[in-house]
Design an enzyme around this catalytic site. Structure first.
Site, PDB file in Angstrom:
ATOM      1  N   ASP A   1       0.831  -1.195   0.000  1.00  0.00           N
ATOM      2  CA  ASP A   1       0.000   0.000   0.000  1.00  0.00           C
ATOM      3  C   ASP A   1       0.870   1.250   0.000  1.00  0.00           C
ATOM      4  OD1 ASP A   1      -2.311  -1.488   0.058  1.00  0.00           O
ATOM      5  OD2 ASP A   1      -2.600  -1.327   2.223  1.00  0.00           O
TER       6      ASP A   1
ATOM      7  N   TYR B   1       6.665  -8.447   8.189  1.00  0.00           N
ATOM      8  CA  TYR B   1       6.351  -7.027   8.354  1.00  0.00           C
ATOM      9  C   TYR B   1       6.535  -6.604   9.809  1.00  0.00           C
ATOM     10  CZ  TYR B   1       3.675  -7.719   3.992  1.00  0.00           C
ATOM     11  OH  TYR B   1       3.287  -8.026   2.718  1.00  0.00           O
TER      12      TYR B   1
ATOM     13  N   ASP C   1      -6.859   1.375   8.484  1.00  0.00           N
ATOM     14  CA  ASP C   1      -5.600   2.020   8.843  1.00  0.00           C
ATOM     15  C   ASP C   1      -5.870   3.500   9.088  1.00  0.00           C
ATOM     16  OD1 ASP C   1      -5.530   3.440   6.351  1.00  0.00           O
ATOM     17  OD2 ASP C   1      -4.520   1.758   5.394  1.00  0.00           O
TER      18      ASP C   1
ATOM     19  N   ARG D   1      -3.458  -4.660   7.880  1.00  0.00           N
ATOM     20  CA  ARG D   1      -4.402  -3.706   8.482  1.00  0.00           C
ATOM     21  C   ARG D   1      -5.659  -4.421   8.972  1.00  0.00           C
ATOM     22  NH1 ARG D   1      -7.217  -1.734   3.522  1.00  0.00           N
ATOM     23  NH2 ARG D   1      -5.956  -2.488   1.784  1.00  0.00           N
TER      24      ARG D   1
END
Length: 287
Positions: free
Chosen positions: A39, A67, A81, A173
């Protein structure tokens, strides 16, 4: 023409396709692909493939990824988010211990409902296009795997950093949103940095500025993606001819995946060995 892989440390604000377009311009190569969408708000490891190496993109997309995600408790947004519209704010009464105790519930094979703000298509339309029109449609849960989920740090009363190693198709998210829901206070992701993709890490990543300055010198060969597999060199001209014609060959090697090279050291293909036969899965020679 340039061919190979460059590991970009994607900057915030750029889409993965923005990075590909930039690489196309810098290296003057039309064939460019990436190994897994990030993203715009996310940063970190983005393998970019150029020329012949684009044949390897599918293997990078399907690999495990890692991540570091920022989880903010007490807030719920439409995008899951902090770039989205705030739908709810709630008091946060849970502490670090409560969050840490919950994480095992989200580890292993789990079901995850994709967010409306995603590129998944339903009925030929991308979900985020429907979401922008104020529409919400039913999404079927998808099976994903969270291999590791670790609480790294408490940043503030409401903010935490989580390290997550996961399978393809995982939305971090959504994971943050679901953790917030399970805690009863809501949650949203406020940052995301990919630290590993397709076996490549942040230590190997370079900036777009570095590529602008050094160009093709930063490209690594396509076979670097398959470094975990053993190499098999063809010493017979007859066998090499068969491989180049797309035919299987006999090979007395243990079953598994192999990087296959010609007599001159050229990387020819990724192959699978089974029952004494080596069969190509993907070729990397030719135009």
């Amino acid at each position: 023409m340039p061919s190979g892989i460059v590991i970009i440390d994607k900057p915030a604000g750029w889409t993965s396709m923005d990075v590909c377009a930039k690489m196309r311009g810098i290296l003057r190569e039309k064939r460019v692909g990436h190994g897994g969408t990030l993203d715009p708000m996310a940063t970190g490891v983005l393998p970019v493939f150029l020329g012949q190496a684009t044949r390897a993109v599918e293997f990078a997309e399907n690999g495990e990824k890692e991540y570091v995600a920022g989880l903010r408790l007490g807030v719920v947004t439409d995008t899951q988010d902090t770039t989205g519209e705030i739908l709810e704010t709630r008091p946060v009464t849970v502490d670090r211990e409560a969050l840490a105790a919950l994480l095992p519930r989200f580890t292993g094979p789990i079901e995850q409902v994709p967010p409306m703000y995603s590129a998944i298509k339903i009925g030929g339309q991308k979900l985020y296009e429907l979401a922008r029109k104020g529409r919400e449609v039913e999404r079927k849960p998808r099976s994903i795997t969270i291999f590791e989920l670790e609480l790294l740090e408490q940043v503030s009363e409401t903010d935490y950093l989580l390290r997550c190693q996961c399978s393809k198709g995982t939305y971090l998210r959504t994971l943050c949103h679901d953790i917030g829901q399970a805690l009863g206070c809501g949650g949203a992701m406020y940052s995301l940095r990919r630290t590993m993709a397709a076996g490549f890490t942040l230590a190997e990543a370079v900036s777009l500025e570095a590529v602008q300055a050094q160009g093709a010198a930063l490209l690594r060969p396509a076979d670097s993606l398959f470094a975990a597999y053993p190499a098999y060199r063809l010493t017979s001209a007859g066998k090499e001819k068969r491989v180049r014609n797309g035919n299987p060959i006999t090979a007395e090697v243990p079953e598994g995946m192999y990087r296959v090279y010609g007599a001159n050291g050229e990387f020819l293909c990724l192959s699978r060995a089974k029952d004494g036969t080596l069969t190509s899965i993907k070729n990397f020679f030719g135009a």
